[in-house]
Design a protein around this motif. Sequence first.
Motif, PDB file in Angstrom:
ATOM      1  N   THR A 177       0.830  -1.207   0.000  1.00  0.00           N
ATOM      2  CA  THR A 177       0.000   0.000   0.000  1.00  0.00           C
ATOM      3  C   THR A 177       0.864   1.255   0.000  1.00  0.00           C
ATOM      4  O   THR A 177       0.367   2.346  -0.259  1.00  0.00           O
ATOM      5  CB  THR A 177      -0.925   0.049   1.235  1.00  0.00           C
ATOM      6  N   PHE A 222       0.189   8.112   5.864  1.00  0.00           N
ATOM      7  CA  PHE A 222      -0.530   7.023   6.531  1.00  0.00           C
ATOM      8  C   PHE A 222       0.467   6.009   7.066  1.00  0.00           C
ATOM      9  O   PHE A 222       1.562   5.837   6.533  1.00  0.00           O
ATOM     10  CB  PHE A 222      -1.563   6.354   5.618  1.00  0.00           C
ATOM     11  N   ASP A 234      -7.814   9.565  -1.446  1.00  0.00           N
ATOM     12  CA  ASP A 234      -8.267   9.516  -0.065  1.00  0.00           C
ATOM     13  C   ASP A 234      -9.372   8.476   0.081  1.00  0.00           C
ATOM     14  O   ASP A 234      -9.671   7.724  -0.850  1.00  0.00           O
ATOM     15  CB  ASP A 234      -8.720  10.904   0.405  1.00  0.00           C
ATOM     16  N   ALA A 235      -9.983   8.419   1.256  1.00  0.00           N
ATOM     17  CA  ALA A 235     -10.998   7.392   1.528  1.00  0.00           C
ATOM     18  C   ALA A 235     -12.204   7.516   0.607  1.00  0.00           C
ATOM     19  O   ALA A 235     -12.936   6.541   0.398  1.00  0.00           O
ATOM     20  CB  ALA A 235     -11.443   7.470   2.989  1.00  0.00           C
ATOM     21  N   TYR A 261      -2.116  14.093   9.593  1.00  0.00           N
ATOM     22  CA  TYR A 261      -2.158  15.287   8.743  1.00  0.00           C
ATOM     23  C   TYR A 261      -1.956  16.550   9.578  1.00  0.00           C
ATOM     24  O   TYR A 261      -2.055  16.527  10.814  1.00  0.00           O
ATOM     25  CB  TYR A 261      -3.498  15.367   7.996  1.00  0.00           C
ATOM     26  N   CYS A 319       2.511  11.274   1.983  1.00  0.00           N
ATOM     27  CA  CYS A 319       1.684  11.362   0.773  1.00  0.00           C
ATOM     28  C   CYS A 319       1.647  12.774   0.196  1.00  0.00           C
ATOM     29  O   CYS A 319       1.514  12.938  -1.020  1.00  0.00           O
ATOM     30  CB  CYS A 319       0.253  10.904   1.070  1.00  0.00           C
ATOM     31  N   SER A 374       0.540  15.198   4.854  1.00  0.00           N
ATOM     32  CA  SER A 374      -0.311  14.068   5.230  1.00  0.00           C
ATOM     33  C   SER A 374       0.469  12.786   4.983  1.00  0.00           C
ATOM     34  O   SER A 374       1.391  12.746   4.158  1.00  0.00           O
ATOM     35  CB  SER A 374      -1.631  14.051   4.437  1.00  0.00           C
ATOM     36  N   VAL A 413      -2.177  10.422  -3.924  1.00  0.00           N
ATOM     37  CA  VAL A 413      -2.782   9.210  -3.358  1.00  0.00           C
ATOM     38  C   VAL A 413      -4.276   9.457  -3.133  1.00  0.00           C
ATOM     39  O   VAL A 413      -4.655  10.457  -2.531  1.00  0.00           O
ATOM     40  CB  VAL A 413      -2.104   8.847  -2.021  1.00  0.00           C
ATOM     41  N   THR A 461      -4.215   7.641   9.528  1.00  0.00           N
ATOM     42  CA  THR A 461      -3.827   8.783   8.709  1.00  0.00           C
ATOM     43  C   THR A 461      -3.369   9.918   9.620  1.00  0.00           C
ATOM     44  O   THR A 461      -4.001  10.194  10.639  1.00  0.00           O
ATOM     45  CB  THR A 461      -5.008   9.286   7.859  1.00  0.00           C
ATOM     46  N   ARG A 521      -8.346  11.706   5.189  1.00  0.00           N
ATOM     47  CA  ARG A 521      -8.257  10.333   5.693  1.00  0.00           C
ATOM     48  C   ARG A 521      -8.038   9.407   4.503  1.00  0.00           C
ATOM     49  O   ARG A 521      -8.784   9.445   3.530  1.00  0.00           O
ATOM     50  CB  ARG A 521      -9.513   9.939   6.467  1.00  0.00           C
ATOM     51  N   TYR A 522      -7.003   8.570   4.607  1.00  0.00           N
ATOM     52  CA  TYR A 522      -6.717   7.599   3.551  1.00  0.00           C
ATOM     53  C   TYR A 522      -7.411   6.277   3.863  1.00  0.00           C
ATOM     54  O   TYR A 522      -7.771   6.010   5.016  1.00  0.00           O
ATOM     55  CB  TYR A 522      -5.206   7.414   3.409  1.00  0.00           C
ATOM     56  N   HIS A 554      -5.386  13.102  -3.500  1.00  0.00           N
ATOM     57  CA  HIS A 554      -4.986  14.190  -2.603  1.00  0.00           C
ATOM     58  C   HIS A 554      -3.723  14.833  -3.169  1.00  0.00           C
ATOM     59  O   HIS A 554      -2.706  14.148  -3.354  1.00  0.00           O
ATOM     60  CB  HIS A 554      -4.730  13.637  -1.205  1.00  0.00           C
TER      61      HIS A 554
END
Length: 535
Positions: free
Chosen positions: A112, A304, A289-290, A385, A326, A302, A287, A383, A391-392, A295
């Motif tokens: 990941t 993770f 995000d959720a 930040y 990220c 930020s 990357v 995550t 939020r990833y 992002h």
Amino acid sequence: MSTPASTLPSPADVLSEARRRRTFAVISHPDAGKSTLTEALTLHARVIGSAGAVHGKAGRRGTVSDWMDMERDRGISITSAALQFSYRDAVVNLLDTPGHADFSEDTYRVLTAVDAAVMLIDAAKGLETQTMKLFAVCKHRGIPIITVVNKWDRPGMDALALMDEITERTGLTPTPLTWPVGIAGDFRGVLDRRDGTYRHFTRTAGGATIAPEEVFPAEAAAAREGDAWTQAVEESELLEETGAQHDQELFLSGVTTPVLFASAVSNFGVGQLLDVLVDLAPAPTPVPDAEGEPHPLDAPFSAFVFKVQAGMDAGHRDRLAYMRVCSGVFERGMVVTNASTGRPFATKYAQQVFGRDRETIETAWPGDVVGLVNAAALGVGDTLYVDRPVRYPPVTTFSPEHFAVARVADTSKYKQFRKGVETLAGEGVVQVLISERRGDGAPVFAVVGPMQFEVASHRMEHEFGARISLDSLPYSLAMRTDEASVPAILASSGTEVMKRADGELLALFTTKWVMGMVREKPGVTLEPLVAAQLG
């Protein structure tokens, strides 16, 4: 790699530094030579003076990336290791991963955090089971793959047959950048298909130093190597006729895989791999995000957390959280927010990691991997930040297939036992389940492969001073469920419901048949753990 604290980096600075980063994992089936290749890469980058071998042959020390004593004893990688070093104008973040299937969950977590993968194939064995699973994970995640055919200095398969196997079994089109001169077991050098030259390798004592390399034009190569060169040229021309030429766009989109031939233990072809990684592997990109929105790289900091590891330094008993940056710039000492809890986290103890060795790092950029020390408040998937909330996606866990009740052998060591269990659960070494039937004092260890039990037992005894016994349970399947479904599940024999350390309820079954019977009951919720479906 660092910026003075008084200088406020601009978005342009962030993008410029991100373009320098190459973050990749080395993945393969066990015994294909991952840790040896990792060591050879750092040797060629002039980070270390001499390479070690996994099995500690005479005159060679153990590999930098295999730091756990069980790894050194068995000659396998059990944990993932992060190494960062500079090469040319690039900053390389190299993540070495376990190859053994029992530790595939750790490998998945590492994947990941990377932008590319180096897939190592044993020249004699071709594509093995775990290799295929890792190909599937990379394909699922859209990770470009550079393939290295390793151990060409030993007897092995025909080179063209290996290319056919890659095509047929992975769906990727191999586009060799180099082609071996000499059959497997008679590795003289490679034909560089990009410029037609011959790169001749000279073996060194034990492969402990960089193998001298001479470059010859085609005419000189033909005079020097005779039929071996002629065969290499003919096979290269055949590849060209079939369209096996590198195309950067097709590589990045996961259609093709550049191929190199090498011998990691002899340091043949390793320098070329480093150059290919810098020239062809992608730099970090935004990357998602959720919610699936990319992002921006130049947004405020930020990151993770993709791995948590304790016990790397027996003298300090600390807990190290690996984070992948990220966006933005990370500066040591900044106070970040943990998106999972909303709480602040101070980053005073931030370190650049080189296997087991560390040094304080002041600044990091997108693509970098940073170790945060004393990170008891951080877990895998968190995550971090500043300023701009993000939020990833959570890091998916695998479905365990083996279960055992853990009990402390000496009840006077119960405090150490609880500490050890909590630590192993936080790292993801095992999933820890609590059942009402047994109580908190007898947690259940749930693992993907049985070797994880050995690692857990070894670490409980040697790191925490709490020797344990493990009593196997008959279950082989786990599914996510909810409170409303519990009575119906427990009404069937061959079942049990336990709560995982993160609060998830898991239903355990002895067989697929039992699970199928329960699933048919009205109102029962059973959901698979997603990562188990890959590969």
